[in-house]
Structures are given as structure tokens and as C-alpha cells.
Design an enzyme around this catalytic site. Sequence first.
Site: not given
Ligand code: DHB
Ligand code: FE
Length: 281
Positions: A12, A59, A193, A240
Site C-alpha cells: 500500500h 499510519h 521495507h 505489516e
Molecule cells: C512506504 C511504504 C509503506 O507501506 C508506507 O506505509 C509508507 C511508505 C514507502 O515505501 O515509501
Molecule cells: Fe504502510
Amino acid sequence: MAKLFAGIGTSHVPPIGGAVDHDATQTDYWKPLFDGYEPVKAWMEKEKPDVAIIVYNDHASAFSLKLIPTFAIGVADQFAPADEGFGPRKVPVVQGHSKLAWHIAESLIFDEFDMTIANELPVDHGLTVPLSITCGKPEEWPCKVIPLCVNVIQYPSPTGNRCFNLGKAIRKAVESFDEDIKVAIFGTGGMSHQLQGERAGLVNPAFDKAFLDDLTNDVDRLINISHVEYLREAGSEGAELVMWMIMRGALDDNAKEIYRHYHVPASNTGAGIIVLENEDK
Ligand code: DHB
Ligand code: FE
């Protein structure tokens, strides 16, 4: 009776929504990712779910460290896009399904999942970006949406096993709803990530690919991935992925993979998408 027939797991990443909003999906950077979304958009148009239960994390948009529900369900008629700092995304207001949402809340709570009930819930990129990925840029979203929010921001977040069992309880709740409607469930977030600290920028395609494989090959392994393993292998925000286990728990043990796509990088993230269907959908 209502039928929970399919699930989608998807990242997302906020700039994916930005690319849709600013008509940048065909640039060199974004095209390979968005080409991979086309079959999912076609699947949505063909299957036409009446309702999507979208499992996502807030978030710090609707909630903050002042109030941290482990699991929350949105029971309102509508959910406005949240302002995440640059004004709300100019996407359609999300239409809820209050009757089904209350039914699910009741069933889950009687099944001993103590949901927080949200009558007002501005929805952030965790929910609106998966809609953009799967539906493009329509005037109105093509299905009603029940937001189901999970705390993966502040330790302690729920385990994969707890999430998987919540998915099973959601399936039972949906399939005891007395209307002939088709319901899909989305698990969002991930894949690997890390946005913060010394390891910011970490992605782990091998971990992500194995995760996609094991959604059909070895769900038990995924259920038992610990928080530490997520942190180590998939990065702090890779955790997540626990939300995908809610989606998986809501499907049959032998659910079939219909489609997947994986692309690195999308912003800071290994961007994955998978469509799973029950055999007797
Ligand atoms: C990014 C990915 C995410 O899942 C998020 O909530 C905020 C930023 C990103 O890769 O920039
Ligand atoms: Fe996220």
C-alpha cells in the site's frame, strides 16, 4: 447468504497512490509496476465483489500514540480520505456497509475478538492505495468497503497466528450474514521495507518471494513468523505483512493462487500483489 470468495494481498505504498493521482502510471519508473496491476483490475471488473473488507494499518492518521486499538472495524456509512499532511487524496469517499460491519463486529466479539468499533474513521493510504491499485481512478469506488484496522505501528502488535484466527472468525461472520452478496478480503501492507534507522532502505526479495509462495504452499510457516523474524528479514515496516494473515485465514486451506506480481522497488518497498480464490467461489 453472503459468501467470502476471494482474497487479495497487496502493498500500500503511498507514492503508488500519488502516481495514480498525478497520471504518472506510464512513466519509466512506474510502468512496470502498473502493468502488473492490470490483470488484477480486470479480475475486479469480472468478479465484481459487492463488498471488500480491507485489512490495513492506520499510519497515525485516525489514531495516534494516544489511542492504539489492536483491531478496529469501521461501521459507518462512509469513510473520508484522511489528510496525511498534503490534504486528503482526491479519491472518492469510501462507501461503507454498516449492516454487514455491525454483524461482523457482533460475531467477532461473541467469538472473543474484542474489536474496537469505529463510527468515524478517516482512511489513509493503507486503505485508499489498495483501492487505487485494484480499481484505478473511477468516479466512485465499485464496491462497498469495510475498513479493518490493525495496530502494526506500536509494539506489541498481534501475532500472525492471532491474525490468522481473526481471519477465520471473519469468514464465519460474513457467511452467517443473511444477504446474497459477494465479499472479498484484502490484506495490505509490506512487503519487505524499512523506513527508519540504520537499515532504512532494506528490501528482501527472497523473503518476499517465499512469502508469496507459502500463501499456498506452507501457510503454517507464515503463521509462525515471529515479530523478530519480520524485523530481521523484512524490515521494521515489513512487519505489516502480518495483516496478510487475516486475509489468508478468511480463505479455504486449499485456496488457489490466481495471479501474482512482484516488483522492486516501489518507493522504498518490495511491492507484491497476489489474488487467491476459494475453489467453490
Ligand atoms: C512506504 C511504504 C509503506 O507501506 C508506507 O506505509 C509508507 C511508505 C514507502 O515505501 O515509501
Ligand atoms: Fe504502510
